[in-house]
Design a protein around this motif. Sequence first.
Motif, PDB file in Angstrom:
ATOM      1  N   PRO A 180      44.175  -1.479  28.092  1.00 17.07           N
ATOM      2  CA  PRO A 180      42.619  -1.577  27.887  1.00 17.07           C
ATOM      3  C   PRO A 180      41.355  -2.544  28.760  1.00 17.07           C
ATOM      4  O   PRO A 180      40.240  -1.693  28.213  1.00 17.07           O
ATOM      5  N   CYS A 181      41.542  -3.182  30.047  1.00 20.22           N
ATOM      6  CA  CYS A 181      40.602  -3.362  30.567  1.00 20.22           C
ATOM      7  C   CYS A 181      39.657  -2.259  30.898  1.00 20.22           C
ATOM      8  O   CYS A 181      38.931  -2.079  31.476  1.00 20.22           O
ATOM      9  N   LEU A 182      40.961  -1.411  31.891  1.00 24.07           N
ATOM     10  CA  LEU A 182      40.384   0.256  32.412  1.00 24.07           C
ATOM     11  C   LEU A 182      39.612   0.624  31.780  1.00 24.07           C
ATOM     12  O   LEU A 182      38.643   1.670  31.644  1.00 24.07           O
ATOM     13  N   ALA A 183      40.644   0.675  30.216  1.00 22.81           N
ATOM     14  CA  ALA A 183      39.684   1.644  29.261  1.00 22.81           C
ATOM     15  C   ALA A 183      38.467   1.752  29.336  1.00 22.81           C
ATOM     16  O   ALA A 183      37.441   1.905  29.436  1.00 22.81           O
TER      17      ALA A 183
ATOM     18  N   PRO B 119      40.916 -16.808  29.595  1.00 23.35           N
ATOM     19  CA  PRO B 119      42.348 -16.923  28.449  1.00 23.35           C
ATOM     20  C   PRO B 119      43.012 -16.189  28.463  1.00 23.35           C
ATOM     21  O   PRO B 119      43.907 -16.217  28.378  1.00 23.35           O
ATOM     22  N   TYR B 120      41.590 -15.171  28.625  1.00 20.14           N
ATOM     23  CA  TYR B 120      43.535 -13.641  28.342  1.00 20.14           C
ATOM     24  C   TYR B 120      41.973 -12.530  29.461  1.00 20.14           C
ATOM     25  O   TYR B 120      41.445 -12.762  29.444  1.00 20.14           O
ATOM     26  N   LEU B 121      43.288 -11.536  29.178  1.00 19.33           N
ATOM     27  CA  LEU B 121      42.048 -10.467  29.938  1.00 19.33           C
ATOM     28  C   LEU B 121      41.631  -9.416  29.002  1.00 19.33           C
ATOM     29  O   LEU B 121      41.513 -10.213  27.750  1.00 19.33           O
TER      30      LEU B 121
ATOM     31  N   ILE C 217      31.973 -14.130  25.478  1.00 19.57           N
ATOM     32  CA  ILE C 217      32.026 -13.074  24.151  1.00 19.57           C
ATOM     33  C   ILE C 217      33.578 -12.668  24.305  1.00 19.57           C
ATOM     34  O   ILE C 217      33.849 -12.576  25.327  1.00 19.57           O
ATOM     35  N   ILE C 218      34.148 -12.680  23.313  1.00 20.93           N
ATOM     36  CA  ILE C 218      35.396 -12.214  23.161  1.00 20.93           C
ATOM     37  C   ILE C 218      35.805 -11.930  22.123  1.00 20.93           C
ATOM     38  O   ILE C 218      35.550 -11.062  21.166  1.00 20.93           O
ATOM     39  N   GLN C 219      36.060 -10.381  23.413  1.00 21.06           N
ATOM     40  CA  GLN C 219      36.697  -8.763  23.220  1.00 21.06           C
ATOM     41  C   GLN C 219      37.909  -8.318  22.259  1.00 21.06           C
ATOM     42  O   GLN C 219      38.838  -8.999  23.153  1.00 21.06           O
ATOM     43  N   ILE C 220      37.964  -8.114  21.501  1.00 21.02           N
ATOM     44  CA  ILE C 220      38.950  -7.782  20.150  1.00 21.02           C
ATOM     45  C   ILE C 220      39.538  -6.159  20.527  1.00 21.02           C
ATOM     46  O   ILE C 220      38.900  -5.126  20.593  1.00 21.02           O
ATOM     47  N   PHE C 221      40.802  -6.212  21.554  1.00 19.78           N
ATOM     48  CA  PHE C 221      40.454  -4.636  21.471  1.00 19.78           C
ATOM     49  C   PHE C 221      41.327  -3.697  20.865  1.00 19.78           C
ATOM     50  O   PHE C 221      41.541  -4.367  20.361  1.00 19.78           O
TER      51      PHE C 221
END
Length: 140
Positions: A47-50, A113-115, A136-140
């Motif tokens: 998801p990070c790469l996307a 805390p997470y990727l 900013i907490i990103q939710i994939f």
Amino acid sequence: MPVMSMQTDDTGDILDFPLVNLDGGTVTLREQEGWVLLNFWTMSCEPCLANLLNYKHEQDSLGYRILENKGVRILAVEHRSDNLELIGKVADRTNCRDIMYSAKDIRTKINIPYLGYYYLIDPSKKSSGKAVVLEIIQIF
């Protein structure tokens, strides 16, 4: 939708942590002007790469990203690897060479805390080390 929270942190350690660009040069957050968006990612996170690919699609006809047009400097930070060759391959694939950095072990200075985690750093970057940091907490 991302969730944001504001906090005042003792960010002195992170402001001076060396971020290595793909040419092997280093910069620090303290040297950056204006707002800075830290996009923490790693090569093992699909998801990070996307998400990095989204930066390619957000460019205007002059090659500037939407956030950059609004005065926000984007730093895509690979925080688990210092292999600039592999990071460079991701950068080429995602058209993000100009914003890619390695900062292995920066997570010892700031909570990741997470990727796929983001921080927005206030432009004041006060020399006392106190700065307003928006998580900013990103939710994939």
